[in-house]
Scaffold this active site. Structure first.
Site, short mmCIF file in Angstrom:
data_model
loop_
_atom_site.label_atom_id
_atom_site.label_comp_id
_atom_site.label_asym_id
_atom_site.label_seq_id
_atom_site.Cartn_x
_atom_site.Cartn_y
_atom_site.Cartn_z
N LYS A 124 0.84 -1.21 0.00
CA LYS A 124 0.00 0.00 0.00
C LYS A 124 0.87 1.25 0.00
CE LYS A 124 -4.30 -1.69 0.49
NZ LYS A 124 -5.52 -1.31 -0.23
N GLU A 135 -5.42 -1.02 7.94
CA GLU A 135 -5.57 -1.85 6.75
C GLU A 135 -5.72 -3.31 7.15
OE1 GLU A 135 -5.24 -0.23 3.47
OE2 GLU A 135 -6.27 -2.11 2.99
N ASP A 136 -6.74 -3.93 6.62
CA ASP A 136 -6.93 -5.38 6.75
C ASP A 136 -6.95 -5.88 8.19
OD1 ASP A 136 -7.09 -5.09 4.05
OD2 ASP A 136 -5.58 -6.59 3.54
N ASN A 160 -10.94 -9.57 -3.13
CA ASN A 160 -9.56 -9.82 -3.54
C ASN A 160 -9.00 -11.02 -2.79
OD1 ASN A 160 -9.39 -7.45 -5.17
ND2 ASN A 160 -9.23 -6.24 -3.31
N ASN A 210 -11.04 -0.63 -7.09
CA ASN A 210 -10.12 -0.89 -5.99
C ASN A 210 -9.77 0.41 -5.27
OD1 ASN A 210 -7.49 -1.41 -4.58
ND2 ASN A 210 -7.92 -3.44 -5.38
N1 LIG Z 1 -11.85 -3.82 -4.07
C1 LIG Z 1 -11.46 -3.19 -3.00
O1 LIG Z 1 -10.95 -2.07 -3.04
C2 LIG Z 1 -11.62 -3.84 -1.67
C3 LIG Z 1 -11.96 -5.15 -1.58
N2 LIG Z 1 -12.12 -5.73 -0.36
C4 LIG Z 1 -12.41 -7.14 -0.33
O2 LIG Z 1 -13.69 -7.36 0.19
C5 LIG Z 1 -13.71 -8.61 0.86
C6 LIG Z 1 -14.37 -8.42 2.21
O3 LIG Z 1 -13.64 -7.52 2.98
P1 LIG Z 1 -14.26 -6.96 4.35
O4 LIG Z 1 -15.57 -6.35 4.13
O5 LIG Z 1 -13.22 -6.15 4.97
O6 LIG Z 1 -14.42 -8.32 5.15
P2 LIG Z 1 -15.34 -8.61 6.39
O7 LIG Z 1 -14.83 -9.86 6.99
O8 LIG Z 1 -15.47 -7.41 7.24
O9 LIG Z 1 -16.78 -8.89 5.74
C7 LIG Z 1 -17.09 -10.02 4.98
C8 LIG Z 1 -18.58 -10.12 4.90
O10 LIG Z 1 -18.92 -11.11 3.97
C9 LIG Z 1 -19.82 -12.03 4.55
N3 LIG Z 1 -19.60 -13.33 3.93
C10 LIG Z 1 -18.50 -14.09 3.91
N4 LIG Z 1 -18.70 -15.19 3.17
C11 LIG Z 1 -19.96 -15.13 2.72
C12 LIG Z 1 -20.76 -15.97 1.92
N5 LIG Z 1 -20.30 -17.10 1.40
N6 LIG Z 1 -22.03 -15.59 1.67
C13 LIG Z 1 -22.52 -14.44 2.19
N7 LIG Z 1 -21.81 -13.60 2.94
C14 LIG Z 1 -20.54 -13.95 3.19
C15 LIG Z 1 -19.52 -12.01 6.02
O11 LIG Z 1 -20.64 -12.48 6.72
P3 LIG Z 1 -20.73 -12.48 8.32
O12 LIG Z 1 -20.81 -11.03 8.70
O13 LIG Z 1 -22.01 -13.18 8.59
O14 LIG Z 1 -19.51 -13.15 8.82
C16 LIG Z 1 -19.25 -10.53 6.21
O15 LIG Z 1 -20.44 -9.82 6.38
C17 LIG Z 1 -12.27 -9.10 0.91
O16 LIG Z 1 -12.09 -10.06 -0.08
C18 LIG Z 1 -11.45 -7.89 0.54
O17 LIG Z 1 -10.29 -8.23 -0.16
C19 LIG Z 1 -11.99 -5.03 0.80
C20 LIG Z 1 -11.64 -3.73 0.77
C21 LIG Z 1 -11.38 -3.05 -0.47
C1 LIG Z 2 -7.99 -3.66 -1.63
C2 LIG Z 2 -8.08 -3.90 -0.22
O1 LIG Z 2 -7.81 -3.02 0.58
C3 LIG Z 2 -8.47 -5.20 0.26
O2 LIG Z 2 -8.81 -6.07 -0.53
O3 LIG Z 2 -8.44 -5.39 1.48
MG LIG Z 3 -7.48 -3.75 2.52
#
Ligand SMILES: NC(=O)C1=CN([C@@H]2O[C@H](COP(=O)(O)OP(=O)(O)OC[C@H]3O[C@@H](n4cnc5c(N)ncnc54)[C@H](OP(=O)(O)O)[C@@H]3O)[C@@H](O)[C@H]2O)C=CC1
Ligand SMILES: CC(=O)C(=O)O
Ligand SMILES: [Mg+2]
Length: 618
Positions: free
Chosen positions: A208, A280-281, A474, A518
């Site tokens: 990052k 982050e993460d 991702n 992204n």
């Molecule tokens: N493109 C971009 O810029 C970004 C992409 N991301 C990506 O987004 C994804 C999620 O990140 P983040 O939100 O931080 O993660 P979190 O762990 O905070 O959230 C994941 C969510 O997805 C739900 N979930 C997981 N598996 C399933 C499934 N099979 N069916 C339905 N719901 C599901 C979880 O449910 P529950 O709450 O019930 O556990 C939770 O609500 C990651 O892959 C990350 O890489 C993140 C940030 C930026």
């Molecule tokens: C892009 C990013 O921040 C993530 O996937 O967590």
């Molecule tokens: Mg991230």
């Protein structure tokens, strides 16, 4: 202390000054002949010249040192006679990089370059951003983190573990740079969609921050990657002899909170009020609390919640040119109600509220989220993560546990999901939710790959002339669907963007170019805007400003290709525009400390950007 006794001490008690060490080479400081239990002093020089200049990545220019510099800096004979300029070096390196077929090898070559010749690394990254972003960032950085222990060569960034509790300020002082402007920190618990990678998450802050420099122009020396190691619950790593982190289960509760509190306090004490701390993460059970706790006392930004929200809102604003209507005319359905999902949802609701003057409690009602509903105990996730490494399709089984967030579930929901619990009968799967809610926009933020099935995409296409489908998860392995699947299953109707890049797809003789949704579009320019204005706090209005600035950079030529994001090749210009809007908002809100306010903020942002061209040495 006399020089004789100093010499004796260096030599482990014996005087070799007139003799020779092993192999006939003089061992002046007794370093070669010292046994393991004897102490030696790690001597170094303060002014880089000769070999130490070649080994200093900040100043090393390799074959680009001129004749004059080779004379003046004791480099004669240490380099072959040829002199290459930076352009030729770039050409040679790009040629070499393209020979590697395995993406991880390209990643390692880039990391080696960063540690050898920093300016050349950034020159390459800036000039070849579309080709190299997938190498230093998602998807390859995900694999690098998974294998960090085995590919580890030289430490990058700062490691703060539970062992450093009570000494974090001292650890920060060990970092060689004193004037830090941006820290990206992770605790490695939710690395991309790959789960808990513990200390090996360090690849993420490092990656990052290299984008902060390459895409946002923040000087590399003012960037500090940090990994906070509180253990890991990843059994595979705990049993891996090459694991580089603390081999213990994650600290939680008070122990975790105290370490983070000490860290936040020490950062402010060491670097002042205006250092930007980008979370982050982190896993969502810590991320929301940390952001809330420190947003009133520190300059903090959560990239996964806020940066992602801003980039997705930008894409939605831009997409209106293609799909028509205004935001309020659309209905949004998310798969995934965590940091990214609820962060994006809230920013959309805020923007609609801003546009329509309706209260945000009302505007939230156009937004629906599906989560995995059934809460699993920790041991389940440990086993799941372990087995899904060997059986990558195991996550598909989680579809059994999906559920629309509705009011009857309110009591059992985590705090950050509660605002999204609207009145509706329970709905069990994403497909049923698509049928029931009839969204115009489908957003994947679940971290679970292959969850936008053929039926889901076909249903979206049957409901909409131009369904907007964003598969944000991702790395590529976790993407909700591929670009090819989105275009073919929707029969070319979908407007598609994904978190990790996909190649263009030809469908029925037409070329479809997928965009990359992204947060890398946002955080470098956003951070630059905070820095150049001397902002002391982050506010939602700044995120909205960043979204509008990014959306404004999408050209007619981009729209004609079906794109809702501008190409990354223009990212420095885009970042300058984002920075200017964010800085302007900081001034308007009275949160900027850099006075007087520059007249032309875009020009000012551009003038502040680091450029990687070599400098001449006296
Ligand atoms: N493109 C971009 O810029 C970004 C992409 N991301 C990506 O987004 C994804 C999620 O990140 P983040 O939100 O931080 O993660 P979190 O762990 O905070 O959230 C994941 C969510 O997805 C739900 N979930 C997981 N598996 C399933 C499934 N099979 N069916 C339905 N719901 C599901 C979880 O449910 P529950 O709450 O019930 O556990 C939770 O609500 C990651 O892959 C990350 O890489 C993140 C940030 C930026
Ligand atoms: C892009 C990013 O921040 C993530 O996937 O967590
Ligand atoms: Mg991230």
């Amino acid at each position: 202390m006399s020089s004789a006794s100093l010499k004796e001490m260096r030599n482990g008690g014996e005087d070799y000054s007139n003799g020779h060490g092993g192999g006939g080479v003089r061992d002046l400081y007794g370093e070669d002949c010292a046994t393991e239990d004897q102490l030696i002093t790690p001597w170094t020089f303060s002014v880089a010249s000769g070999c130490s200049l070649l080994r200093d990545p900040r100043y090393n220019k390799g074959l680009a040192f001129t004749e004059g510099e080779r004379d003046a800096h004791y480099l004669r004979g240490l380099l072959p006679p040829a002199i290459f300029n930076q352009e030729l070096q770039e050409k040679r390196l790009m040629h070499n990089l393209r020979q590697y077929e395995v993406p991880l090898h390209r990643y390692m070559a880039m990391m080696d370059l960063q540690e050898r010749n920093e300016r050349l690394f950034y020159k390459l990254l800036i000039n070849n951003v579309e080709e190299l972003l997938p190498v230093v960032y998602t998807p390859t950085v995900g694999e690098a983190c998974q294998k960090y222990g085995s590919i580890f060569r030289r430490p990058q960034g700062l490691y703060i573990s539970l062992k450093e509790k009570g000494k974090i300020l001292e650890v920060l002082k060990n970092w060689p740079e004193k004037s830090i402007q941006v820290i990206v920190v992770t605790d490695g618990e939710r690395i991309l969609g790959l789960g808990d990678l513990g200390c090996q998450g360090m690849g993420i802050p490092v990656g990052k921050l290299s984008l902060y420099t390459a895409l946002g122009g923040v000087r590399p020396s003012s960037c500090l990657p940090i990994t906070i190691d509180v253990g890991t619950n990843n059994e595979k790593l705990l049993n891996d002899e090459f694991y580089i982190g603390l081999k213990q289960k994650r600290a939680t509760g008070q122990e975790y909170a105290e370490l983070l509190e000490e860290f936040m306090h020490a950062v402010k004490q060491n670097y002042g009020e205006k250092v930007l701390i980008q979370f982050e993460d982190f896993a969502n059970h810590n991320a929301f609390d940390l952001l809330e706790k420190y947003s009133s006392s520190h300059l903090v930004f959560n990239d996964d919640i806020q940066g992602t929200a801003s980039v997705v809102l930008a894409g939605l604003l831009a997409s209106l040119k293609l799909v028509g209507g205004t935001l309020v005319d659309h209905t949004f359905l998310f798969l995934g109600a965590g940091e990214a999902g609820t962060g994006i949802a809230e920013l959309i609701a805020l923007e609609i509220s801003k546009q329509t003057k309706a209260p945000v409690e009302e505007t939230r009602k156009k937004i629906w989220l599906v989560d995995s509903k059934v809460k699993m105990p920790g041991w389940f996730y440990s086993y799941f993560t372990f087995y899904s490494f060997f059986f990558p399709n195991l996550h598909n089984k989680l579809v059994l546990f999906q559920g629309l967030i509705v009011s009857s579930r309110l009591e059992s929901l985590q705090q950050f999901k509660k605002p999204w619990a609207h009145e509706h009968e329970p709905v069990k799967s994403l497909l049923d939710a698509v049928k029931a809610i009839k969204p115009t926009v489908l957003i994947g933020s679940s971290g679970a790959g292959k969850t936008f099935t053929k039926e889901v995409v076909e249903t979206m296409a049957s409901l909409n002339e131009k369904p907007l489908i964003l598969a944000l998860s991702n790395p590529t392995s976790q993407s909700e669907c591929t670009a090819e699947e989105a275009y073919t299953w929707s029969k070319g109707k979908a407007i598609f963007a994904s978190g990790s890049p996909f190649d263009p797809v030809e469908y029925e003789g037409k070329l479809f170019v997928p965009g990359q949704a992204n947060n890398a579009y946002i955080f470098p320019g956003f951070g630059l805007g905070l820095i150049i204005s001397g902002a002391i706090r982050v506010r939602d209005e700044m995120l909205l400003a960043a979204s509008e600035a990014l959306a404004a950079q999408v050209s007619q030529e981009n729209y004609d290709k079906g794109l809702i994001y501008p190409p990354f090749s223009n990212i420095r210009k885009i970042s300058a525009h984002i920075a200017a809007k964010v800085a302007a908002k900081a001034y308007d809100l009275g949160l900027a400390s850099h006075l007087p306010r520059p007249k032309d903020l875009v020009k000012y942002a551009e003038s502040c950007m680091y450029s990687p061209g070599y400098r001449s040495y006296r």
